[in-house]
Enzyme design. Structure first.
Site, PDB file in Angstrom:
ATOM      1  N   SER A   6      16.418 -30.335  13.483  1.00  0.00           N
ATOM      2  CA  SER A   6      16.358 -30.640  12.250  1.00  0.00           C
ATOM      3  C   SER A   6      15.300 -30.986  11.980  1.00  0.00           C
ATOM      4  CB  SER A   6      16.927 -31.653  11.138  1.00  0.00           C
ATOM      5  OG  SER A   6      17.048 -32.139  10.296  1.00  0.00           O
ATOM      6  N   HIS A  31      16.062 -25.760  11.053  1.00  0.00           N
ATOM      7  CA  HIS A  31      16.742 -26.420   9.546  1.00  0.00           C
ATOM      8  C   HIS A  31      15.839 -27.630   9.429  1.00  0.00           C
ATOM      9  CE1 HIS A  31      20.776 -28.327   7.958  1.00  0.00           C
ATOM     10  NE2 HIS A  31      19.532 -29.209   7.880  1.00  0.00           N
ATOM     11  N   ASP A  33      15.398 -29.973   5.702  1.00  0.00           N
ATOM     12  CA  ASP A  33      16.287 -30.782   4.422  1.00  0.00           C
ATOM     13  C   ASP A  33      15.336 -31.138   3.765  1.00  0.00           C
ATOM     14  OD1 ASP A  33      19.029 -31.323   6.103  1.00  0.00           O
ATOM     15  OD2 ASP A  33      17.189 -32.071   7.805  1.00  0.00           O
ATOM     16  N   MET A  35      15.027 -32.816   0.124  1.00  0.00           N
ATOM     17  CA  MET A  35      15.321 -34.395  -0.256  1.00  0.00           C
ATOM     18  C   MET A  35      15.035 -34.523  -2.021  1.00  0.00           C
ATOM     19  SD  MET A  35      15.919 -36.671   2.663  1.00  0.00           S
ATOM     20  CE  MET A  35      17.568 -36.303   4.328  1.00  0.00           C
ATOM     21  N   HIS A  64      18.551 -26.865   3.402  1.00  0.00           N
ATOM     22  CA  HIS A  64      19.864 -27.611   3.336  1.00  0.00           C
ATOM     23  C   HIS A  64      19.300 -28.653   2.043  1.00  0.00           C
ATOM     24  CE1 HIS A  64      22.416 -31.587   4.331  1.00  0.00           C
ATOM     25  NE2 HIS A  64      23.268 -31.292   3.054  1.00  0.00           N
ATOM     26  N   MET A  66      19.772 -31.160  -0.667  1.00  0.00           N
ATOM     27  CA  MET A  66      19.921 -32.735  -0.858  1.00  0.00           C
ATOM     28  C   MET A  66      19.933 -32.665  -2.419  1.00  0.00           C
ATOM     29  SD  MET A  66      20.277 -34.197   2.613  1.00  0.00           S
ATOM     30  CE  MET A  66      19.349 -33.348   3.676  1.00  0.00           C
ATOM     31  N   MET A 135      28.970 -32.224   6.512  1.00  0.00           N
ATOM     32  CA  MET A 135      28.084 -33.486   6.578  1.00  0.00           C
ATOM     33  C   MET A 135      28.779 -34.486   7.640  1.00  0.00           C
ATOM     34  SD  MET A 135      25.249 -32.742   5.644  1.00  0.00           S
ATOM     35  CE  MET A 135      24.690 -34.483   6.206  1.00  0.00           C
ATOM     36  N   ASP A 173      26.507 -31.400  10.808  1.00  0.00           N
ATOM     37  CA  ASP A 173      25.376 -31.552  10.445  1.00  0.00           C
ATOM     38  C   ASP A 173      25.098 -33.752  10.750  1.00  0.00           C
ATOM     39  OD1 ASP A 173      22.076 -32.374  10.299  1.00  0.00           O
ATOM     40  OD2 ASP A 173      22.530 -31.288   7.664  1.00  0.00           O
TER      41      ASP A 173
END
Ligand code: DX5
Ligand code: ZN
Length: 214
Positions: A6, A31, A33, A35, A64, A66, A135, A173
């Site tokens: 990540s 990966h 992330d 947000m 991913h 979020m 998660m 994760d």
């Protein structure tokens, strides 16, 4: 094991160096992330950064999201180079439609479950998924401790997938290191995401190799 480091734990002032480490390692995917400060209480990075990363790696991008209502951004995610679009079960009102949209856009579709969301929530959609991301911390921050109950969820999901003859991979994760990764692998996980364990280490490639060979 499939390993997806990540970038959240990378040095953002030298992001290209972290991507170069991943390129030259046993990692299979990158990966990313994303947000939005609404679905999770933090803001990370967005499409321009993912697009820039896609230009300096040939490894598939595992994005991913979020964010609330991620179905709004399917084409945008595809256009910035994602191979896998990971949406949260808790963030999608019309999950089946969103999965269809992701497939139509030419990406693999994955659904992420928060720690408190039961695996059984996927019984009516598992056959349509390429991957489920469990998660093992509450999403929003790197560097948290692995929630032990995740191991039971992996076993439960493994059983559901095997019984129904589905092909979805199981990804985990949050708080992954050699010890927690081993427990996930033993319980039936296929993919490990690791941020701090990789990028806060003296030799990130060695830690990636360690996870890949669990
Ligand atoms: C957390 C993110 C994770 C995070 C994991 O919300 O989804 O991908 O980077 O970080 P570590 O491996 O440090 O727990
Ligand atoms: Zn993640």
């Amino acid at each position: 094991m499939i390993v997806a480091p990540s970038l959240l734990a990378a040095d953002f002032a030298n992001l290209a160096d972290s991507v170069a480490i991943i390129n030259d390692s046993q990692a299979s995917w990158v990966h990313c992330d994303v947000m939005d400060g609404v679905f999770v209480p933090n803001i990370s990075f967005g499409f321009p950064v993912i697009e820039a990363v896609s230009r300096i790696t040939d490894k598939p991008l595992d994005v991913h999201l979020m964010i609330t209502d991620p179905g709004r951004y399917v084409e945008r995610v595809r256009d910035c180079g994602a191979s896998i679009m990971n949406v949260h079960f808790e963030a999608c009102t019309h999950l089946h439609r969103t999965i269809q949209q992701i497939h139509r856009a030419g990406m693999k579709a994955a659904v992420t479950l928060n720690p408190a969301t039961p695996v059984m929530a996927l019984t009516e959609i598992i056959q349509d998924l390429d991957m489920v991301l469990l998660m093992s911390v509450n999403p929003g921050f790197g560097g948290q401790s692995f929630i032990d109950h995740t191991v039971d969820k992996i076993r439960c999901l493994r059983q559901m997938i095997d019984e129904r003859g589905c092909s979805a991979l199981i990804e985990v994760d949050g708080g992954i290191n050699a010890e927690t990764g081993r427990r996930c692998a033993d319980a039936g996980a296929d993919v490990l995401v690791a941020g701090s364990y990789v990028f806060k280490a003296a030799d990130p490639r060695a830690e990636i190799a360690c996870l890949a060979n669990l």
